[in-house]
Design an enzyme around this catalytic site. Structure first.
Site, PDB file in Angstrom:
ATOM      1  N   CYS A 137     -70.821 -13.073 -26.489  1.00  0.00           N
ATOM      2  CA  CYS A 137     -70.269 -13.629 -27.538  1.00  0.00           C
ATOM      3  C   CYS A 137     -70.178 -13.871 -29.100  1.00  0.00           C
ATOM      4  O   CYS A 137     -69.016 -13.272 -29.805  1.00  0.00           O
ATOM      5  CB  CYS A 137     -71.491 -15.003 -27.546  1.00  0.00           C
ATOM      6  SG  CYS A 137     -71.373 -16.928 -27.789  1.00  0.00           S
ATOM      7  N   HIS A 248     -71.038 -15.219 -21.597  1.00  0.00           N
ATOM      8  CA  HIS A 248     -72.604 -15.005 -21.710  1.00  0.00           C
ATOM      9  C   HIS A 248     -72.749 -14.974 -20.236  1.00  0.00           C
ATOM     10  O   HIS A 248     -73.489 -15.772 -19.542  1.00  0.00           O
ATOM     11  CB  HIS A 248     -73.708 -16.393 -21.654  1.00  0.00           C
ATOM     12  CG  HIS A 248     -74.018 -16.378 -23.005  1.00  0.00           C
ATOM     13  ND1 HIS A 248     -74.931 -15.661 -24.361  1.00  0.00           N
ATOM     14  CD2 HIS A 248     -72.821 -16.939 -24.418  1.00  0.00           C
ATOM     15  CE1 HIS A 248     -74.780 -16.335 -25.668  1.00  0.00           C
ATOM     16  NE2 HIS A 248     -73.736 -16.683 -25.143  1.00  0.00           N
ATOM     17  N   GLU A 250     -75.458 -12.986 -18.739  1.00  0.00           N
ATOM     18  CA  GLU A 250     -77.040 -12.335 -18.516  1.00  0.00           C
ATOM     19  C   GLU A 250     -76.854 -14.225 -18.389  1.00  0.00           C
ATOM     20  O   GLU A 250     -78.524 -14.632 -17.801  1.00  0.00           O
ATOM     21  CB  GLU A 250     -77.577 -12.556 -20.451  1.00  0.00           C
ATOM     22  CG  GLU A 250     -77.959 -12.576 -21.136  1.00  0.00           C
ATOM     23  CD  GLU A 250     -76.148 -13.306 -21.707  1.00  0.00           C
ATOM     24  OE1 GLU A 250     -75.475 -12.944 -21.918  1.00  0.00           O
ATOM     25  OE2 GLU A 250     -76.572 -14.104 -22.372  1.00  0.00           O
TER      26      GLU A 250
END
Ligand SMILES: *[C@@H]1O[C@H](CO)[C@@H](O)[C@H](O)[C@H]1NC(C)=O
Ligand SMILES: *[C@@H]1O[C@H](CO)[C@@H](O)[C@H](O)[C@H]1NC(C)=O
Ligand SMILES: *[C@@H]1O[C@H](CO)[C@@H](O)[C@H](O)[C@H]1NC(C)=O
Length: 324
Positions: A137, A248, A250
């Site tokens: 990001c 993202h 994660e």
């Protein structure tokens, strides 16, 4: 330019830098200048460091985040830490070298520290010292900014709280990042809204060319924003072990904030998010970087810090590490 990846500047920037390993120390010298190219063929790569340590750059605090840990100067969302820990790596926080306010590409401590680390990574790789870098990001946006000699070619867009598919470009099939990805993961990324986007700035294919960034990075995949603007979602440096994703990976596994309504948590989306972590930790296993002593290593690892609950002040991060 501030608030790169979120309204709240809490963002999601991150730049992972490989540190080391101490316990797998081998005395053999590192295999010279060929290494930069060797990352394209891991079979040729004999070094196998199964105790990788990954540095994660901390980021500037917003007011609400600072309220959880008064006096702290920066933080790291715990989801980034878990994402690499879950793939067999340990983490060292890289505290901001220069404090700054807000997550601005131009002036934040994050950006300044990222710039220094980026230069060190480029230099290490130029010297045949394999040193992989990952940007997520704002980290992705920072990589683009730094590789364009600190010029910003991003354009305003609307891709906040948006799950997307990846449209793979022709370079994907020959990329280091995707060429060995499981077919099931590729299918998920291509067909399901499995990437988690939280950004208000986008890089277009047009500006990859305008900026000549297309000479430094291959664009591997794009996504579209709320207004159907196509933006670059994944990059891989042509001659360096550097990768970036605008989304993202994660969050699919680790972020559950009630306001994060778009984050995909299906079994397939979780596996896809973890694929990127597995990939990068595997790159880290090819590095010989290490602390000079076991003691130095122990005192730098993230286990010296305790994450705090931040889900009540941040919509983005359930848990975070704070640094002073
Ligand atoms: C290209 O980058 C410039 C800044 O250098 C920006 O103003 C413009 O909106 C970008 N164009 C596109 C199509 O992304
Ligand atoms: C949020 O939770 C933390 C940890 O429990 C607490 O210290 C803090 O005061 C809370 N903040 C608010 C605004 O509720
Ligand atoms: C979630 O969104 C609402 C509405 O925008 C806002 O009032 C609230 O503060 C947000 N919650 C968190 C934890 O950021």
């Amino acid at each position: 330019m501030s608030g790169m990846c979120s309204h709240f500047r809490l963002v999601t920037l991150i730049l992972y830098l490989l540190a080391i390993d101490l316990l797998v120390v081998t005395s053999r010298s590192f295999p010279d200048r060929r290494t930069v190219q060797l990352h394209r063929n891991s079979n040729q790569y004999r070094v196998n460091n199964n105790r990788p340590i990954i540095g994660i750059l901390s980021q500037d605090l917003s007011k609400s985040m600072a309220s959880v840990s008064p006096g702290s100067t920066s933080y790291i969302a715990a989801s980034y830490v878990k994402w690499v820990e879950g793939q067999g790596a340990r983490v060292v926080p890289i505290k901001l070298l220069i404090p700054g306010g807000g997550a601005s590409l131009l002036t934040s401590g994050y950006s300044k520290a990222g710039s220094i680390l980026y230069e060190l990574a480029i230099e290490a790789n130029n010297n045949g010292d394999f040193f992989p870098v990952w940007g997520t990001c704002l980290g992705f946006e920072l990589l683009l900014y730094l590789s364009a000699a600190k010029r910003n070619y991003l354009t305003s867009c609307e891709s906040y709280n948006r799950a997307s598919q990846l449209k793979f470009l022709s370079d994907a099939s020959t990329s280091v990042l995707f060429e060995r990805a499981p077919l099931a993961v590729m299918k998920t990324l291509r067909k399901e809204k499995s990437t988690s986007n939280f950004h208000h700035w986008c890089m277009t294919m047009e500006n990859m060319t305008t900026s000549s960034l297309d000479k430094f990075y291959r664009s591997l995949a794009t996504s579209t924003d709320d207004k159907n603007l196509e933006f670059v979602a994944t990059i891989e440096a042509v001659n360096y072990p550097i990768w970036g994703v605008q989304f993202h990976p994660e969050k699919n596994v680790y972020e559950w904030g009630t306001n994060l309504t778009s984050v995909p948590h299906s079994s397939d989306a979780v596996k896809a998010g973890l694929y990127f972590g597995d990939f990068f930790v595997n790159q880290a296993r090819k590095s010989q970087h290490r602390f000079s002593s076991e003691q130095e290593e122990a005192s730098n690892l993230i286990y010296n810090y305790t994450p705090l609950y931040t889900g009540n002040v941040s919509s983005s991060f359930l848990q975070s590490y704070f640094f002073y």
